[in-house]
Design a protein around this motif. Structure first.
Motif, PDB file in Angstrom:
ATOM      1  N   LYS A   1       2.176 -31.504  17.867  1.00  0.00           N
ATOM      2  CA  LYS A   1       2.635 -30.415  17.002  1.00  0.00           C
ATOM      3  C   LYS A   1       2.167 -29.065  17.548  1.00  0.00           C
ATOM      4  N   SER A   2       0.925 -29.015  17.939  1.00  0.00           N
ATOM      5  CA  SER A   2       0.367 -27.790  18.497  1.00  0.00           C
ATOM      6  C   SER A   2       1.074 -27.411  19.797  1.00  0.00           C
ATOM      7  N   GLY A   3       1.331 -28.392  20.638  1.00  0.00           N
ATOM      8  CA  GLY A   3       2.044 -28.148  21.894  1.00  0.00           C
ATOM      9  C   GLY A   3       3.446 -27.615  21.657  1.00  0.00           C
ATOM     10  N   CYS A   4       4.127 -28.157  20.672  1.00  0.00           N
ATOM     11  CA  CYS A   4       5.471 -27.681  20.337  1.00  0.00           C
ATOM     12  C   CYS A   4       5.437 -26.240  19.842  1.00  0.00           C
ATOM     13  N   CYS A   5       4.488 -25.936  18.981  1.00  0.00           N
ATOM     14  CA  CYS A   5       4.356 -24.565  18.465  1.00  0.00           C
ATOM     15  C   CYS A   5       4.035 -23.586  19.585  1.00  0.00           C
ATOM     16  N   TYR A   6       3.124 -23.967  20.455  1.00  0.00           N
ATOM     17  CA  TYR A   6       2.755 -23.119  21.584  1.00  0.00           C
ATOM     18  C   TYR A   6       3.961 -22.881  22.486  1.00  0.00           C
ATOM     19  N   ALA A   7       4.720 -23.933  22.760  1.00  0.00           N
ATOM     20  CA  ALA A   7       5.892 -23.804  23.625  1.00  0.00           C
ATOM     21  C   ALA A   7       6.936 -22.887  22.986  1.00  0.00           C
ATOM     22  N   LEU A   8       7.200 -23.072  21.716  1.00  0.00           N
ATOM     23  CA  LEU A   8       8.188 -22.222  21.048  1.00  0.00           C
ATOM     24  C   LEU A   8       7.756 -20.761  21.045  1.00  0.00           C
ATOM     25  N   GLN A   9       6.463 -20.514  20.860  1.00  0.00           N
ATOM     26  CA  GLN A   9       5.940 -19.152  20.893  1.00  0.00           C
ATOM     27  C   GLN A   9       6.172 -18.530  22.274  1.00  0.00           C
ATOM     28  N   ARG A  10       5.796 -19.253  23.319  1.00  0.00           N
ATOM     29  CA  ARG A  10       5.908 -18.715  24.675  1.00  0.00           C
ATOM     30  C   ARG A  10       7.378 -18.583  25.100  1.00  0.00           C
ATOM     31  N   PHE A  11       8.234 -19.501  24.666  1.00  0.00           N
ATOM     32  CA  PHE A  11       9.663 -19.371  24.958  1.00  0.00           C
ATOM     33  C   PHE A  11      10.207 -18.095  24.314  1.00  0.00           C
ATOM     34  N   SER A  12       9.802 -17.844  23.084  1.00  0.00           N
ATOM     35  CA  SER A  12      10.248 -16.636  22.385  1.00  0.00           C
ATOM     36  C   SER A  12       9.774 -15.382  23.114  1.00  0.00           C
TER      37      SER A  12
END
Length: 102
Positions: free
Chosen positions: A76-87
């Motif tokens: 979950k944390s990895g997904c959130c981090y990835a979405l943040q950095r993609f944005s």
């Protein structure tokens, strides 16, 4: 794992297609990716904005349907981090469209 991810990000600044070829092999639809695969994608997106933004459509197309499968906090944390950095990378790309290769 962290060191390997960092090495891939550094190599991806110059040889993104080779790195993406290898990392995308570990990113299969229907199988939750390892958190460091997500982190590698995320850090590559910020390190090589103009190279990675074109890949984001396929990455997000694969990742988003699997978000409901994420049970472990690390995923979950990895997904959130990835979405943040993609944005962040998309914002950077849009702010500098005059420098975009495409």
């Amino acid at each position: 794992q962290e060191a390997a991810s960092d090495v891939l990000v550094e190599i991806g600044k110059r040889f993104l297609n080779k790195v993406m070829e290898e990392v995308l092999g570990k990113f299969q639809p229907g199988i939750l990716p390892h958190p460091f695969v997500l982190r590698t994608f995320a850090d590559l997106a910020v390190a090589n904005v103009f190279g990675m933004v074109p890949f984001l459509n396929s990455i997000l197309g694969t990742l988003l349907p699997m978000l409901g499968m994420a049970r472990a906090d690390s995923v979950k944390s990895g997904c959130c981090y990835a979405l943040q950095r993609f944005s962040e990378s998309i914002q950077e790309y849009l702010a500098n469209l005059d420098q975009a290769p495409e």
